[in-house]
Write a protein that holds these residues in place. Structure first.
Motif, mmCIF file in Angstrom:
data_model
loop_
_atom_site.group_PDB
_atom_site.id
_atom_site.type_symbol
_atom_site.label_atom_id
_atom_site.label_comp_id
_atom_site.label_asym_id
_atom_site.label_seq_id
_atom_site.Cartn_x
_atom_site.Cartn_y
_atom_site.Cartn_z
ATOM 1 N N ASN A 1 48.804 16.364 15.977
ATOM 2 C CA ASN A 1 50.161 15.873 16.188
ATOM 3 C C ASN A 1 51.047 16.884 16.912
ATOM 4 O OD1 ASN A 1 49.804 13.350 15.067
ATOM 5 N ND2 ASN A 1 50.303 14.020 13.003
ATOM 6 N N ARG A 2 50.512 18.077 17.189
ATOM 7 C CA ARG A 2 51.314 19.053 17.944
ATOM 8 C C ARG A 2 51.217 18.748 19.439
ATOM 9 N NH1 ARG A 2 48.429 23.168 20.435
ATOM 10 N NH2 ARG A 2 46.191 23.132 20.039
ATOM 11 N N ASN A 3 52.203 19.225 20.199
ATOM 12 C CA ASN A 3 52.183 19.041 21.642
ATOM 13 C C ASN A 3 51.321 20.131 22.272
ATOM 14 O OD1 ASN A 3 53.864 16.847 21.513
ATOM 15 N ND2 ASN A 3 55.724 17.978 21.966
ATOM 16 N N VAL A 4 50.096 19.784 22.621
ATOM 17 C CA VAL A 4 49.179 20.764 23.199
ATOM 18 C C VAL A 4 49.597 21.077 24.630
ATOM 19 C CG1 VAL A 4 47.292 19.941 21.759
ATOM 20 C CG2 VAL A 4 47.564 19.033 24.070
ATOM 21 N N ASP A 5 49.188 22.256 25.127
ATOM 22 C CA ASP A 5 49.390 22.633 26.517
ATOM 23 C C ASP A 5 48.131 22.234 27.280
ATOM 24 O OD1 ASP A 5 49.459 24.072 28.993
ATOM 25 O OD2 ASP A 5 50.953 25.425 28.154
ATOM 26 N N LEU A 6 48.212 21.146 28.026
ATOM 27 C CA LEU A 6 47.020 20.630 28.702
ATOM 28 C C LEU A 6 46.419 21.663 29.646
ATOM 29 C CD1 LEU A 6 48.274 17.893 27.699
ATOM 30 C CD2 LEU A 6 47.262 16.866 29.740
ATOM 31 N N ILE A 7 47.275 22.356 30.397
ATOM 32 C CA ILE A 7 46.797 23.301 31.399
ATOM 33 C C ILE A 7 46.119 24.487 30.727
ATOM 34 C CG2 ILE A 7 47.411 24.686 33.397
ATOM 35 C CD1 ILE A 7 47.890 21.681 33.749
ATOM 36 N N GLU A 8 46.804 25.106 29.778
ATOM 37 C CA GLU A 8 46.289 26.322 29.140
ATOM 38 C C GLU A 8 45.082 26.044 28.253
ATOM 39 O OE1 GLU A 8 47.193 29.439 29.675
ATOM 40 O OE2 GLU A 8 48.636 28.783 31.186
ATOM 41 N N GLU B 1 41.986 17.426 30.020
ATOM 42 C CA GLU B 1 42.115 16.662 31.257
ATOM 43 C C GLU B 1 43.092 15.508 31.120
ATOM 44 O OE1 GLU B 1 37.799 16.617 33.123
ATOM 45 O OE2 GLU B 1 37.777 16.943 30.958
ATOM 46 N N ALA B 2 43.426 15.135 29.887
ATOM 47 C CA ALA B 2 44.385 14.067 29.639
ATOM 48 C C ALA B 2 44.865 14.175 28.201
ATOM 49 C CB ALA B 2 43.774 12.693 29.901
ATOM 50 N N ALA B 3 45.965 13.490 27.915
ATOM 51 C CA ALA B 3 46.499 13.467 26.551
ATOM 52 C C ALA B 3 47.273 12.183 26.341
ATOM 53 C CB ALA B 3 47.405 14.668 26.294
ATOM 54 N N ARG C 1 51.591 14.794 35.248
ATOM 55 C CA ARG C 1 51.890 13.426 35.627
ATOM 56 C C ARG C 1 51.861 12.576 34.355
ATOM 57 N NH1 ARG C 1 47.872 11.732 40.299
ATOM 58 N NH2 ARG C 1 49.247 9.900 40.301
ATOM 59 N N SER C 2 52.570 11.464 34.362
ATOM 60 C CA SER C 2 52.624 10.646 33.152
ATOM 61 C C SER C 2 52.637 9.161 33.503
ATOM 62 C CB SER C 2 53.858 10.987 32.315
ATOM 63 O OG SER C 2 55.042 10.620 33.003
ATOM 64 N N ARG C 3 52.225 8.363 32.540
ATOM 65 C CA ARG C 3 52.265 6.908 32.659
ATOM 66 C C ARG C 3 52.581 6.327 31.297
ATOM 67 N NH1 ARG C 3 47.241 3.085 34.792
ATOM 68 N NH2 ARG C 3 48.139 1.059 34.204
ATOM 69 N N LEU D 1 49.248 11.488 29.701
ATOM 70 C CA LEU D 1 49.582 12.645 30.538
ATOM 71 C C LEU D 1 48.312 13.233 31.128
ATOM 72 C CD1 LEU D 1 51.996 14.522 28.086
ATOM 73 C CD2 LEU D 1 52.576 12.731 29.695
ATOM 74 N N TRP D 2 48.427 13.786 32.325
ATOM 75 C CA TRP D 2 47.313 14.519 32.929
ATOM 76 C C TRP D 2 47.884 15.477 33.969
ATOM 77 C CZ3 TRP D 2 48.685 9.537 33.766
ATOM 78 C CH2 TRP D 2 48.891 9.104 35.061
ATOM 79 N N PRO D 3 47.144 16.519 34.330
ATOM 80 C CA PRO D 3 47.669 17.535 35.251
ATOM 81 C C PRO D 3 47.996 16.968 36.627
ATOM 82 C CG PRO D 3 45.771 18.380 34.075
ATOM 83 C CD PRO D 3 45.840 16.914 33.775
#
Length: 307
Positions: free
Chosen positions: A127-134, A138-140, A152-154, A270-272
């Motif tokens: 439930n935490r907001n992960v850092d996708l880049i670090e 590849e997506a969240a 990017r987001s949808r 979300l994705w990079p």
């Protein structure tokens, strides 16, 4: 002259060490390779090679040009590989961060696996907001506000939070007839797993103050625990409707104060930044197609209206 072809011949000459060897690798004559290099030098206005009867070597300008040419050829190779992968269909390892969700969401993930058997799906629940880049995701799927400009987001859809309790609990205490009555009930609360702060309940315009006055019977960072306690008559819980829906339909839980707790929570994928891989695009498109139906509100007969 085809600029890319000229660059390709130039790089091959450097790698092969001679016109003859380059021609052999390219399926051309040494003379044809030499003419291509001469035309390239004429267009650029510099000599790329020092030549003698025995060998060739790069000039200073040629060495500088080679760095850029290799980068160009690498980009072309990467683009061709991407197109080849797209033709083959989505495949490979896909690492996705998802919130702590119900079995209904998990069923969608399993359906995705069946639809794309060449994708190795790796789900990380938090439930935490992960850092996708670090952290290499590849997506969240994320609930709430989005603030990372690198992503990017949808929008996938939305759901509502509902107040529920078991009939056994409500048989021991008068059901709340208004928001103020909640202060006299035992409440099962969720907290942010990163900050430890309690999530406020959607209790009208004054929701923060009202939430602070609630009596805590249980605090947990996973809705599965709140649901278990709620089903056992331990208090009133506020949770996503998709967690409680099956139990409301069966009569195991009763929903209350629906009109006074009107709310929506946004879910986004979300994705990079940059071009999306076929596997990432496949996941986002599939989730956007299947998940909204699970989050849609239902009309129930088993509710307690405000008095």
């Amino acid at each position: 002259m085809d600029k890319i072809a000229g660059i390709s011949v130039f790089v091959q000459v450097v790698d092969s060490g001679s016109y003859v060897a380059a021609g052999r690798a390219l399926g051309q004559t040494a003379s044809s390779v030499g003419k291509t290099i001469v035309r390239l030098e004429e267009r650029l206005g510099v000599r790329l090679f020092h030549r003698n009867t025995r060998s060739i070597s790069l000039t200073t300008e040629g060495a500088r040009f080679l760095e850029r040419c290799r980068a160009i050829m690498n980009e072309i190779a990467a683009a061709e590989a991407d197109l080849a992968a797209a033709r083959e269909g989505p495949h490979g390892r896909l690492r996705v961060s998802v919130p702590m969700v119900s079995d209904a969401w998990n069923a969608v993930f399993v359906e995705f696996m069946a639809r794309f058997p060449e994708i190795e799906l790796e789900l990380s629940y938090s439930n935490r907001n992960v850092d996708l880049i670090e952290e290499g995701f590849e997506a969240a799927l994320r609930i709430g506000n989005l603030e990372d400009s690198r992503l990017r987001s949808r929008k996938i859809g939305s759901f509502r939070l509902v107040l529920v309790a078991s009939p056994s609990y409500l048989s021991r205490r008068p059901p709340p007839g208004c928001l103020g009555d909640l202060e006299h009930h035992l409440c099962l609360r969720t907290q942010n797993s990163s900050t430890g702060k309690l999530y406020p309940w959607p209790l009208g315009q004054d929701f923060v103050r009202r939430s602070e006055r609630l009596v805590k019977r249980l605090v947990a960072d996973h809705n599965a625990m709140l649901l278990a306690a709620c089903l056992q008559g331990q208090g009133i819980a506020c949770m996503p409707e998709f967690w409680a829906r099956r139990h409301i339909n069966s009569g195991e839980l009763v929903m209350m104060l629906e009109a006074e707790t009107d709310n929506r929570r946004i879910v986004s994928a979300l994705w990079p930044m940059g071009p999306s891989s076929p596997k990432t695009s496949a996941f986002v498109d599939f989730i956007a197609d299947k998940l909204p139906a699970i989050m849609q509100p239902s009309n129930y007969a088993t509710t307690i209206p405000a008095s």
